[in-house]
Every structure is written in structure tokens, then in C-alpha cells.
Design a protein around this motif. Structure first.
Motif, PDB file in Angstrom:
ATOM      1  N   ALA A 122       0.848  -1.387  -0.134  1.00  0.00           N
ATOM      2  CA  ALA A 122      -0.035  -0.057   0.021  1.00  0.00           C
ATOM      3  C   ALA A 122       0.877   1.333  -0.088  1.00  0.00           C
ATOM      4  N   ALA A 130      -1.561   4.295   0.240  1.00  0.00           N
ATOM      5  CA  ALA A 130      -2.745   3.783   0.922  1.00  0.00           C
ATOM      6  C   ALA A 130      -2.672   3.936   2.496  1.00  0.00           C
ATOM      7  N   VAL A 131      -1.359   3.879   2.938  1.00  0.00           N
ATOM      8  CA  VAL A 131      -1.003   3.761   4.183  1.00  0.00           C
ATOM      9  C   VAL A 131      -0.056   4.925   4.432  1.00  0.00           C
ATOM     10  N   ARG A 132      -0.122   5.990   5.508  1.00  0.00           N
ATOM     11  CA  ARG A 132       0.689   6.914   5.584  1.00  0.00           C
ATOM     12  C   ARG A 132       1.115   6.999   7.249  1.00  0.00           C
ATOM     13  N   HIS A 143      -1.921   5.530   9.351  1.00  0.00           N
ATOM     14  CA  HIS A 143      -3.315   5.484   8.974  1.00  0.00           C
ATOM     15  C   HIS A 143      -3.625   4.761   7.568  1.00  0.00           C
ATOM     16  N   GLY A 144      -4.467   4.155   7.420  1.00  0.00           N
ATOM     17  CA  GLY A 144      -4.684   3.747   5.890  1.00  0.00           C
ATOM     18  C   GLY A 144      -5.022   2.181   5.846  1.00  0.00           C
ATOM     19  N   VAL A 145      -5.241   1.692   4.785  1.00  0.00           N
ATOM     20  CA  VAL A 145      -5.499   0.215   4.408  1.00  0.00           C
ATOM     21  C   VAL A 145      -4.495  -0.476   3.762  1.00  0.00           C
ATOM     22  N   ALA A 162       4.903   2.733   5.440  1.00  0.00           N
ATOM     23  CA  ALA A 162       4.023   3.564   5.373  1.00  0.00           C
ATOM     24  C   ALA A 162       4.755   4.837   4.875  1.00  0.00           C
ATOM     25  N   THR A 201      -6.396  -2.629   8.383  1.00  0.00           N
ATOM     26  CA  THR A 201      -6.742  -1.358   8.530  1.00  0.00           C
ATOM     27  C   THR A 201      -6.099  -0.725   9.765  1.00  0.00           C
ATOM     28  N   THR A 203      -5.807   2.574  11.880  1.00  0.00           N
ATOM     29  CA  THR A 203      -6.437   3.667  12.333  1.00  0.00           C
ATOM     30  C   THR A 203      -5.503   4.499  13.668  1.00  0.00           C
TER      31      THR A 203
END
Length: 334
Positions: A122, A130-132, A143-145, A162, A201, A203
Motif C-alpha cells: 500500500a 494507501a498507508v501513511r 493510517h490507512g488500509v 508507510a 486497516t 487507524t
């Protein structure tokens, strides 16, 4: 017998005596047997990407490491798929310059006492991540998937990537367990389903700084990334090899040898095409096996049926735009 030959001989024994006889049972089950992974660990195969003290191979012997991956895949692609994800964490621990990483992580990873999966696609693929990673006091928040994370319930560690606001990749070793900030959703796949692949995921998931193995600009990583394609190419070669053995002596044997040699010799510019050729060869080999087998090839959980699904899976696994374009060209003109 050289050390490399001993390693290959052990891999062949495991593939033929343990993995292949159980491959249909594994294909129909919910998870790879932990006994398969325990055996690979006991035989030293969790350390093949680590320094010499944890393996009988030289750390520079990438050809033998790639062949080991191919042999294990020829026994059971699902088992090899879970085990193969582990080696990126080993390499990260081996080369990390961060204080304490090698001391804490390297030996247990190489011995298979800790087993790792990957959550990197990601953030590493081209385009927006997609992942930060967000810097905070003492570490980072993720954060992200992350899609396609393999081995859930079979691994205890996630080697994770990430990207931060400056487009730098932050690599870390996380505990593979659910929490309020880390949730998983199972992915239902047509092949290697027992690999227990999930979508993760994040969060605001906290990563302490002591778990970060390193950072690298995303652009720099993309220049290095083709090197991983050689090892990914071992998986379709393993499937093709198993098909060839079930068919018996045929021109497929020489084609597999040529494909392996091309992968071994390919430089960064040639690797996407060589990797595409391996995937196309696995599909061709599975088709030949199905045709040779006849009507029994459409029966569920038989070798020909399983290998055909696995060959289809490998057309898209670990793909890149250049690989996909090459494969499409090959399949259009086959």
C-alpha cells in the motif's frame, strides 16, 4: 557436497516427502499447518536471507536462495507463499542501522522463533500511498488500509511500510495482532486460500521509534524494487516444475531451465520481462497438465485443478505495470 547443494537437497526432500503429498489437503483447509512452517524453521529455511551464522549459504548466494524458494513452491505454493513473506523482515533486521534492531530481532527471525508477514504494498507501489505515517512524540501513527497481508494467525510480526508527508518510506516491525487501531478483514481468494490473507486497516496505530528499522525516499526505493522480482519469479517456476514432473519428460523441462537462467541473468531493465515470462510459463504448464490429465483435471482438489488456479493467481501476484504490459503482450500473441 557444497553447503548450497546440501541446502537444495534438504529443500527437495521437504518438498517431495512432506509438502507435495499434503498440498491438496492444505488447499482445502483454512490454514497452512503450523507443522509445515515448524519444519522449515527447524531445517534453517527461515534464515536463508540472513547472515551466514544463521544459514549454510553465503549471504551473497542469491541464486541458491531463489532456487530454494522455487523448490518449496513446487511442493506447496500455499506454504511457500506464507514462508516467502518472512524474508523481507530478515533482510531489514540484517541491514538496519537503527540501534537495537539487529540485536533484538535478527536471531529470532532467522531461527523462525518469530515469523513475519508483509504489509508494504500500500505504501511502496507508485502513486499516492494507501498507508501513511504521521510523526508523533516517541514514534509514528499509521493510517490507512494495507491489502494482501498474508499469514494472519500464522505470523506474529508484520514488516510494514508507510509513507510520510515528505514521501519517505518508514519501515517498521509491528506485532501481528488486532487492536482498536489495527483491524483485519479476511480476503477470499481462488487459490492459496489457506495462506490466511487479510486486509489490514490502521487507524492511528502507534509504532514506537524502537520498532522502526529504517527510512528511505520512495523514489530511491522504486529504483531498487526490481531486485525483488527475481525472487517472486521463483513461485511460478515452482508451479511450472510441479506440472512438468506430473506430465513426465517433455519440452517443458528445457523451457523451465531457460526461464530460470533468464531470471538469474536479468538486470533491472530485463527483470520485468523475465518475471512476466515465468508467470506465462506457469500458465502454459498448468494448461498442458490439465490437457494431459483429461477429464479428471476438472475435479476439485486434484493436482491439475489446483495448479491451474495457482497459475492464474500468479499472473497477478506481485505484478507491476511493466510486468502486466509484458504479460498482456505475450498472451495476446500466444
Amino acid at each position: 557436497m557444497s553447503n548450497s547443494a546440501k541446502v537444495l537437497d534438504r529443500a527437495e526432500r521437504i518438498a517431495e516427502e512432506v509438502l507435495f503429498p499434503a498440498a491438496e489437503t492444505v488447499d482445502a483447509s483454512d490454514a497452512v499447518p503450523t507443522s509445515h512452517l515448524d519444519l522449515l524453521a527447524a531445517e534453517g529455511f527461515y534464515g536463508v536471507a540472513g547472515p551466514p551464522q544463521f544459514s549454510e549459504m553465503s549471504a551473497e548466494d542469491t541464486a541458491t536462495a531463489a532456487r530454494v524458494m522455487e523448490i518449496v513452491a513446487s511442493g506447496c505454493l500455499t506454504t511457500s507463499f506464507v514462508w516467502a513473506q518472512h524474508h523481507s523482515a530478515v533482510m531489514a533486521a540484517t541491514h538496519s542501522q537503527r540501534p537495537g534492531i539487529a540485536e533484538e530481532w535478527l536471531e529470532p527471525l532467522c531461527r523462525g522463533e518469530r515469523r513475519a508477514g508483509l504489509a508494504i504494498i500500500a505504501a511502496t507501489r507508485p502513486g499516492p500511498p494507501a498507508v501513511r505515517a504521521e510523526p508523533v512524540d516517541g514514534g509514528w501513527l499509521l493510517h490507512g488500509v494495507a491489502p494482501w497481508v498474508t499469514g494472519w494467525g500464522l505470523v506474529d510480526t508484520l514488516f510494514t511500510a508507510a509513507r510520510d508527508a515528505s514521501d519517505t518510506l518508514v519501515w517498521s516491525l509491528l506485532d501481528a495482532k488486532e487492536s482498536d487501531t489495527l483491524r483485519v478483514t479476511p480476503v477470499d481468494m481462488v487459490a492459496v486460500a489457506a495462506s490466511r490473507t487479510v486486509e489490514v486497516t490502521f487507524t492511528g496505530h502507534f509504532v514506537p521509534e524502537r520498532r522502526v528499522t529504517g527510512t528511505v525516499p520512495h523514489e530511491v526505493y522504486l529504483q531498487r524494487d526490481p531486485a525483488t522480482l527475481r525472487f517472486n519469479g521463483s513461485l511460478p517456476l515452482g508451479v511450472a516444475t510441479r506440472c512438468a514432473r506430473l506430465i513426465g519428460p517433455s519440452p517443458l523441462d528445457a523451457a523451465i531451465g531457460d526461464c530460470r537462467s533468464t531470471l538469474d541473468a536479468a538486470g533491472p531493465e530485463q527483470l520485468p520481462s523475465a518475471r512476466a515470462a515465468a508467470a506465462a510459463l506457469a500458465l502454459r504448464a498448468a494448461g498442458l497438465l490439465a490437457t494431459t490429465t483429461g477429464s479428471a483435471a476438472v475435479l476439485r482438489h486434484r493436482p491439475a485443478e489446483r495448479l491451474m488456479r495457482e497459475a492464474m493467481f500468479l499472473l497477478v501476484f506481485g505484478s507491476r505495470p511493466a510486468i502486466r504490459a509484458d504479460l498482456l503482450d505475450r498472451l495476446h500473441h500466444a
